[in-house]
Design a protein around this motif. Structure first.
Motif, PDB file in Angstrom:
ATOM      1  N   ALA A 295       0.670  -1.333  -1.016  1.00 49.64           N
ATOM      2  CA  ALA A 295       0.182  -0.141   0.006  1.00 49.64           C
ATOM      3  C   ALA A 295       0.399   1.394  -0.195  1.00 49.64           C
ATOM      4  N   LEU A 296       1.695   1.356  -0.466  1.00 44.81           N
ATOM      5  CA  LEU A 296       2.763   2.366  -1.032  1.00 44.81           C
ATOM      6  C   LEU A 296       2.641   3.091  -2.305  1.00 44.81           C
ATOM      7  N   THR A 297       1.623   4.033  -2.392  1.00 45.69           N
ATOM      8  CA  THR A 297       1.090   4.362  -3.656  1.00 45.69           C
ATOM      9  C   THR A 297       2.015   5.351  -4.412  1.00 45.69           C
ATOM     10  N   GLY A 298       2.548   5.820  -3.714  1.00 48.13           N
ATOM     11  CA  GLY A 298       3.298   6.890  -4.218  1.00 48.13           C
ATOM     12  C   GLY A 298       3.709   7.072  -4.967  1.00 48.13           C
ATOM     13  N   THR A 299       4.724   5.503  -5.553  1.00 51.19           N
ATOM     14  CA  THR A 299       4.940   5.031  -7.530  1.00 51.19           C
ATOM     15  C   THR A 299       3.931   4.813  -7.847  1.00 51.19           C
ATOM     16  N   HIS A 300       3.862   5.506  -9.542  1.00 49.66           N
ATOM     17  CA  HIS A 300       3.252   5.258 -10.476  1.00 49.66           C
ATOM     18  C   HIS A 300       3.511   4.546 -10.894  1.00 49.66           C
ATOM     19  N   ILE A 301       1.978   4.327 -11.702  1.00 45.14           N
ATOM     20  CA  ILE A 301       2.520   3.294 -13.333  1.00 45.14           C
ATOM     21  C   ILE A 301       1.701   3.985 -14.035  1.00 45.14           C
ATOM     22  N   GLY A 302       2.587   4.564 -15.175  1.00 44.84           N
ATOM     23  CA  GLY A 302       2.179   5.717 -15.902  1.00 44.84           C
ATOM     24  C   GLY A 302       2.546   5.109 -17.619  1.00 44.84           C
ATOM     25  N   CYS A 303       2.551   3.854 -18.185  1.00 44.34           N
ATOM     26  CA  CYS A 303       3.056   3.656 -18.872  1.00 44.34           C
ATOM     27  C   CYS A 303       2.841   1.887 -19.067  1.00 44.34           C
ATOM     28  N   ASP A 304       2.635   1.015 -20.155  1.00 43.59           N
ATOM     29  CA  ASP A 304       2.628  -0.277 -20.702  1.00 43.59           C
ATOM     30  C   ASP A 304       3.529  -0.402 -21.398  1.00 43.59           C
ATOM     31  N   THR A 305       5.097   0.038 -21.274  1.00 40.91           N
ATOM     32  CA  THR A 305       6.071   0.384 -22.471  1.00 40.91           C
ATOM     33  C   THR A 305       6.660   0.420 -21.922  1.00 40.91           C
ATOM     34  N   SER A 306       7.497   0.244 -20.698  1.00 37.95           N
ATOM     35  CA  SER A 306       8.850   0.900 -19.884  1.00 37.95           C
ATOM     36  C   SER A 306       9.037   2.145 -20.249  1.00 37.95           C
ATOM     37  N   GLN A 307       8.245   3.393 -20.605  1.00 35.76           N
ATOM     38  CA  GLN A 307       9.177   4.138 -21.250  1.00 35.76           C
ATOM     39  C   GLN A 307       8.969   5.054 -20.585  1.00 35.76           C
ATOM     40  N   CYS A 308       8.189   5.866 -19.518  1.00 37.98           N
ATOM     41  CA  CYS A 308       7.343   6.766 -18.746  1.00 37.98           C
ATOM     42  C   CYS A 308       8.297   7.339 -17.109  1.00 37.98           C
ATOM     43  N   GLY A 309       9.068   5.734 -16.542  1.00 36.67           N
ATOM     44  CA  GLY A 309       9.531   6.560 -15.628  1.00 36.67           C
ATOM     45  C   GLY A 309       8.593   6.734 -14.248  1.00 36.67           C
TER      46      GLY A 309
END
Ligand SMILES: Cc1cc2nc3c(=O)[nH]c(=O)nc-3n(C[C@H](O)[C@H](O)[C@H](O)COP(=O)(O)OP(=O)(O)OC[C@H]3O[C@@H](n4cnc5c(N)ncnc54)[C@H](O)[C@@H]3O)c2cc1C
Ligand code: FES
Ligand code: FES
Lengths: 265, 155
Positions: free
Chosen positions: B32-46
């Motif tokens: 539940a550490l939601t500070g780390t985000h998911i911005g893409c599904d292509t390993s490109q956004c960081g």
């Protein structure tokens, strides 16, 4: 991602047994190509065999050669004092791959096993006439690359190291795709005792990395930028896709060759 | 299922995880550490960048089980209690964020960049953050923030 089983063998024999035991096992190196592929469900291996503990890392000088363990990551190759000293063009190539986070994980073994037509390392391996050692044999670069995403690797064969001849007469220039930074065209020029003068091109060929005999002939006597313009680049075998037409790629091949030549000095 | 033993922000965790669980999903959903985000599904956004054994990685492109035995630091683990990390402070001072979606990844990448390079020029910072995309395109202030933090951290 489909369900799969993860294993972390401790040596190469265990890794090969794991491959043999699996129905469709896949080796996992830096994961920078494999994991995105799995996330998109483009592959469904029943077993992932992580090579991180197999002992394939390390960069060493062996006589006239520089030997890179298959698990050497791009950031290590970029910052290795040995590579900077004996083969600076390879350090620059590694430092230009993707971004810092890709370079912290992605490996040379994974890159040449995958043989993406837009990957950087295949151009260096072919131009430098490097030798690829696997769990079974040693292959010359000429025998190794067999087509787009195709190599001479057999099933259950693991790349263990890649051996490059030392040289300062080498240079790489790429026109990177602005989004992915993969090569839209990359040109590696090298002069070595083993391979002579070679010009290898990545990012452009329909069959993956290839040598350009016209450019090699033009540069055989001297590294003269003016000789490039007269060379005919046939675009009928070049890729055309959403990123660039074959015609544009042919143009980029000349421009990248010139840039690479200027850096050779 | 695989047995995962991992240290995240200095705290040890032992969990059974699915072999195919991504590190980012473990961080966000199990811990539940939601500070780390998911911005893409292509390993490109960081947006998902964390440190694994001190090295910045895209946690969306690593299996949780690959980090077995590792020390992981996420955006939640860099401040000293109420005192922000100098990089966080600099993002605040220089307005280095708009919507904030890319910020955790930017901050984690920038911390490594500053820790491993001296005398960073503006160009070095822009190239060093190539793996982080800001959809709000607020790059000028991000670069200024990193420059400010570098001056403080390297003093
Ligand atoms: C955002 C992004 C940008 C990138 N930009 C570039 C770029 O500019 N230039 C470039 O060249 N590449 C680029 N890449 C690709 C990157 O260099 C990958 O690291 C590389 O292609 C694969 O290496 P890996 O170690 O991650 O391999 P993995 O993804 O782990 O494996 C790739 C394949 O190789 C096989 N394999 C791995 N190791 C071995 C071995 N030792 N023996 C036999 N088979 C093996 C695996 O089974 C798998 O099929 C980029 C990737 C990303 C995500
Ligand atoms: S979520 Fe985009 S790189 Fe990880
Ligand atoms: S601040 Fe909105 S994506 Fe960067």
């Amino acid at each position: 991602m489909y369900a799969t089983r993860y294993s972390k063998p401790k040596n190469i024999e265990e890794a090969i047994s794991a491959l043999q035991a699996a129905e469709d096992g896949k080796l996992l190196a830096g994961g920078m190509t494999l994991i995105p592929t799995l996330k998109q469900r483009l592959a469904a291996p029943d077993c992932l065999i992580d090579l991180c503990a197999v002992g394939l890392s390390g960069i060493a000088e062996e006589g006239d050669a520089l030997v890179l363990g298959a698990m050497s990551c791009h950031a290590e190759v970029e910052s290795s004092a040995d590579v900077q000293k004996h083969l600076p063009a390879l350090s620059l190539l590694a430092g230009g791959i993707g971004d810092r986070q890709v370079r912290n994980c992605g490996t040379i073994g994974g890159s040449i096993a995958n043989n993406d037509p837009a990957a950087c390392y295949p151009a260096a391996v072919l131009a430098l006439a490097a030798r690829i050692t696997t769990s079974k044999r040693t292959l010359s670069a000429d025998d190794y690359f067999t087509g787009m995403f195709e190599t001479a690797l057999e099933e259950e064969e693991i790349i263990t190291k890649i051996s490059f001849p030392k040289t300062h007469k080498a240079s790489y220039a790429k026109f990177g795709n602005p989004a992915s930074r993969y090569a839209m065209v990359g040109v590696f020029i090298a002069k070595t005792d083993v391979g002579g003068l070679r010009v290898a091109i990545t990012g452009a060929g329909q069959d993956g990395v290839f040598r350009h005999s016209g450019l090699e002939a033009a540069l055989a006597d001297s590294f003269d930028v003016a000789a490039i313009d007269a060379v005919d680049i046939d675009d009928s075998e070049l890729m055309s896709d959403i990123h660039a037409s074959a015609d544009y790629r042919a143009h980029l091949i000349k421009e990248m060759t010139k840039l690479a030549l200027q850096a050779i000095g | 299922m695989a047995q995962l033993s991992i240290s995240v922000n200095g705290q040890r965790h032992e969990n059974d995880v699915a072999d195919n669980m991504l590190l980012v999903d473990y961080i966000r959903e199990t811990l539940a550490l939601t500070g780390t985000h998911i911005g893409c599904d292509t390993s490109q956004c960081g947006a998902c960048v964390v440190h694994v054994n001190g090295v910045s990685v895209k946690s969306c492109t690593m299996l949780a089980i690959q980090a077995d035995g590792a020390e992981v630091t996420t955006i939640e683990g860099i401040s000293d209690g109420e005192n922000l990390h100098p990089m966080q402070e600099a993002f605040h001072e220089q307005h280095g964020l708009q919507c904030g979606y890319c910020t955790p990844g930017m901050v984690m990448s920038a911390i490594e960049l500053v820790a491993t390079n001296k005398d960073l020029s503006e160009q070095d910072i822009r190239e060093g953050l190539e793996g982080n995309i800001c959809r709000c395109t607020g790059y000028h202030n991000i670069v200024k923030a990193v420059q400010t933090a570098a001056n403080k951290m390297q003093r």
